[in-house]
Design an enzyme around this catalytic site. Structure first.
Site, PDB file in Angstrom:
ATOM      1  N   PRO A   1       0.783  -1.186  -0.084  1.00 25.38           N
ATOM      2  CA  PRO A   1       0.095  -0.030  -0.031  1.00 25.38           C
ATOM      3  C   PRO A   1       1.061   1.400  -0.099  1.00 25.38           C
ATOM      4  CG  PRO A   1      -1.125  -1.854   1.738  1.00 25.38           C
ATOM      5  CD  PRO A   1       0.633  -2.375   1.034  1.00 25.38           C
ATOM      6  N   GLU A   2       0.491   1.850  -0.831  1.00 27.32           N
ATOM      7  CA  GLU A   2       1.897   3.379  -1.360  1.00 27.32           C
ATOM      8  C   GLU A   2      -0.095   4.606  -0.303  1.00 27.32           C
ATOM      9  OE1 GLU A   2       3.660   4.313  -4.965  1.00 27.32           O
ATOM     10  OE2 GLU A   2       3.765   1.663  -4.828  1.00 27.32           O
TER      11      GLU A   2
END
Length: 273
Positions: A2-3
């Site tokens: 997850p960014e």
């Protein structure tokens, strides 16, 4: 992993369900997934506290509790935070369950790299991983000048520099590739060659790509889901990431794939000379 757009989406979808709720109990299935503070265990610190706000810093989710305590959640490669309105039996890779006065939050992680750390809020920035993070790319304080100042000191490739969370917080493999493509900059070039004109283009590209990712509620290839278990749909808008060997959507040139900074990188040799 997850960014920024994915963590921001988790923050938004989770806040709807858990803000203002009290944590009644904590079930630790894999205790290593959490960290207490000094001599106090994680469960001892959080049970009975009320959730007052959810914030984000880069790729970190910050769950603010009353009495000045913060839970710093880092999803790493495969971590998830899911809300369930009713009791749900933990799945195979669920490591922590926060039992609220209404519903539950399950922290799961296939790879077991993610962590949730409890830390006093006043010490949150100074004495945690947050202390070394670069600027937030969607904040007004992030300008082309700030970007150039951060990159001009880096004697590494643009791809490596953008992946460095000390340079800029929140970008990972997906959005670094997409930003460099939109700016027309080769990921193989050295970051300290950035010109004034290119800093303006790259700054705009980073903000545009990240905001588009947030608007699409993230990119789901494998593990990422929001707090409701829903996928993001930014995958359909990707220009280069994950498309090595396919034609560029802009010029038709075959997209090339290479390894930079230990990560697979995809770029267009025509659009990113």
């Amino acid at each position: 992993m997850p960014e920024l757009p994915e963590v921001e989406t988790i923050r938004r979808t989770l806040a709807v369900h858990i803000k203002d709720l009290k944590i009644n109990d904590v079930k630790l299935i894999w205790p290593t997934a959490v960290c207490g503070w000094q001599d106090k265990a994680f469960a001892e610190l959080v049970i009975g506290r009320r959730i007052i706000e959810l914030d984000r810093r880069g790729k970190y989710l910050l769950i603010r509790l009353d009495e000045e305590l913060t839970l710093i959640a880092h999803m790493r490669m495969t971590g998830r935070l899911n809300y369930y309105a009713d009791h749900r039996e933990p799945e195979k890779h669920t490591h922590v369950v926060l039992q609220l006065e209404r519903g539950e939050v399950h922290f799961s992680d296939v790879r077991k790299f993610g962590r949730i750390q409890a830390i006093p809020t006043p010490l949150c920035v100074r004495e945690s991983s947050l202390s070394k993070l670069g600027p937030e790319p969607l904040e007004a304080e992030f300008t082309p000048e700030v970007l150039k100042d951060r990159l001009i000191k880096k004697k590494v490739t643009f791809k490596a520099a953008l992946l460095d969370q000390h340079v800029l917080a929140g970008l990972g493999n997906i959005y670094a590739d997409e930003s460099l493509f939109l700016a027309g900059i080769s990921p193989q070039r050295r970051a300290d060659t950035l010109s004034e004109e290119e800093s303006v283009k790259l700054h705009a590209a980073i903000k545009t790509v990240l905001q588009a990712g947030v608007d699409a509620q993230g990119t789901s290839f494998r593990d990422y889901r929001d707090a409701n278990g829903e996928k993001g749909w930014f995958e359909q808008d990707l220009q280069v990431y994950g498309r090595g060997g396919e034609p560029c959507k802009v010029c038709g040139q075959t997209l090339e794939r290479l390894r930079l900074a230990g990560r697979t990188t995809v770029y267009c040799p025509q659009c990113q000379k």
